[in-house]
Design a protein around this motif. Structure first.
Motif, PDB file in Angstrom:
ATOM      1  N   VAL A 189      -9.736  82.864  77.444  1.00  0.00           N
ATOM      2  CA  VAL A 189      -9.494  83.358  78.730  1.00  0.00           C
ATOM      3  C   VAL A 189     -10.974  83.552  79.181  1.00  0.00           C
ATOM      4  O   VAL A 189     -12.005  84.032  78.307  1.00  0.00           O
ATOM      5  N   ASP A 190     -12.175  82.741  80.285  1.00  0.00           N
ATOM      6  CA  ASP A 190     -13.415  83.292  80.246  1.00  0.00           C
ATOM      7  C   ASP A 190     -13.432  84.487  80.740  1.00  0.00           C
ATOM      8  O   ASP A 190     -12.961  85.097  81.188  1.00  0.00           O
ATOM      9  N   PHE A 246     -13.231  88.563  83.236  1.00  0.00           N
ATOM     10  CA  PHE A 246     -13.462  90.078  82.994  1.00  0.00           C
ATOM     11  C   PHE A 246     -14.300  90.691  83.603  1.00  0.00           C
ATOM     12  O   PHE A 246     -14.654  90.706  84.146  1.00  0.00           O
ATOM     13  N   ARG A 247     -13.269  91.668  84.836  1.00  0.00           N
ATOM     14  CA  ARG A 247     -13.799  92.525  85.430  1.00  0.00           C
ATOM     15  C   ARG A 247     -13.556  93.987  84.785  1.00  0.00           C
ATOM     16  O   ARG A 247     -13.842  94.744  83.572  1.00  0.00           O
ATOM     17  N   ILE A 248     -14.327  95.610  84.848  1.00  0.00           N
ATOM     18  CA  ILE A 248     -14.581  96.570  84.351  1.00  0.00           C
ATOM     19  C   ILE A 248     -13.094  96.932  84.329  1.00  0.00           C
ATOM     20  O   ILE A 248     -12.751  97.265  83.270  1.00  0.00           O
ATOM     21  N   PHE A 249     -11.912  96.838  84.897  1.00  0.00           N
ATOM     22  CA  PHE A 249     -11.491  97.736  85.476  1.00  0.00           C
ATOM     23  C   PHE A 249      -9.492  96.257  85.718  1.00  0.00           C
ATOM     24  O   PHE A 249      -8.690  96.603  85.365  1.00  0.00           O
ATOM     25  N   GLU A 250      -9.832  94.924  84.944  1.00  0.00           N
ATOM     26  CA  GLU A 250      -9.232  94.288  85.301  1.00  0.00           C
ATOM     27  C   GLU A 250      -9.285  92.816  84.425  1.00  0.00           C
ATOM     28  O   GLU A 250     -11.221  92.762  84.280  1.00  0.00           O
ATOM     29  N   ILE A 251      -8.797  91.810  84.566  1.00  0.00           N
ATOM     30  CA  ILE A 251      -8.875  90.433  84.286  1.00  0.00           C
ATOM     31  C   ILE A 251      -8.294  89.291  85.368  1.00  0.00           C
ATOM     32  O   ILE A 251      -7.251  89.847  85.860  1.00  0.00           O
ATOM     33  N   ARG A 252      -9.274  88.772  86.217  1.00  0.00           N
ATOM     34  CA  ARG A 252      -8.805  88.059  87.488  1.00  0.00           C
ATOM     35  C   ARG A 252      -8.801  86.869  86.690  1.00  0.00           C
ATOM     36  O   ARG A 252      -9.840  85.942  86.010  1.00  0.00           O
TER      37      ARG A 252
END
Length: 75
Positions: free
Chosen positions: A30-31, A35-41
């Motif tokens: 996973v690049d 990664f965001r603060i509350f999620e993985i897009r």
């Protein structure tokens, strides 16, 4: 003087630890730009880390939750 614990910072640290464990559990597939603060897009949608954690926190440890997320989303 006793230092008070900021609940927001504690929760953010918990999420950061969860993301680290997911990264490690996925063998770094996973690049980090996903990664965001509350999620993985992901191209297929977003993983809500808060919801995933809250759904399992009473039954599993943080490393176990990370492993379940990696398995569930085939990361």
């Amino acid at each position: 003087m006793q230092k008070t614990v900021n609940p927001l910072l504690s929760r953010l640290q918990l999420l950061q630890d969860l993301k680290f464990l997911i990264d490690r559990g996925s063998n770094h597939r996973v690049d980090y730009r996903r990664f965001r603060i509350f999620e993985i897009r992901l191209p297929t949608g977003a993983i809500d880390l808060v919801a995933e954690y809250q759904a399992r926190a009473s039954e599993y440890t943080l490393p176990e939750i990370a492993a379940l997320i990696v398995q569930k989303y085939q990361l």
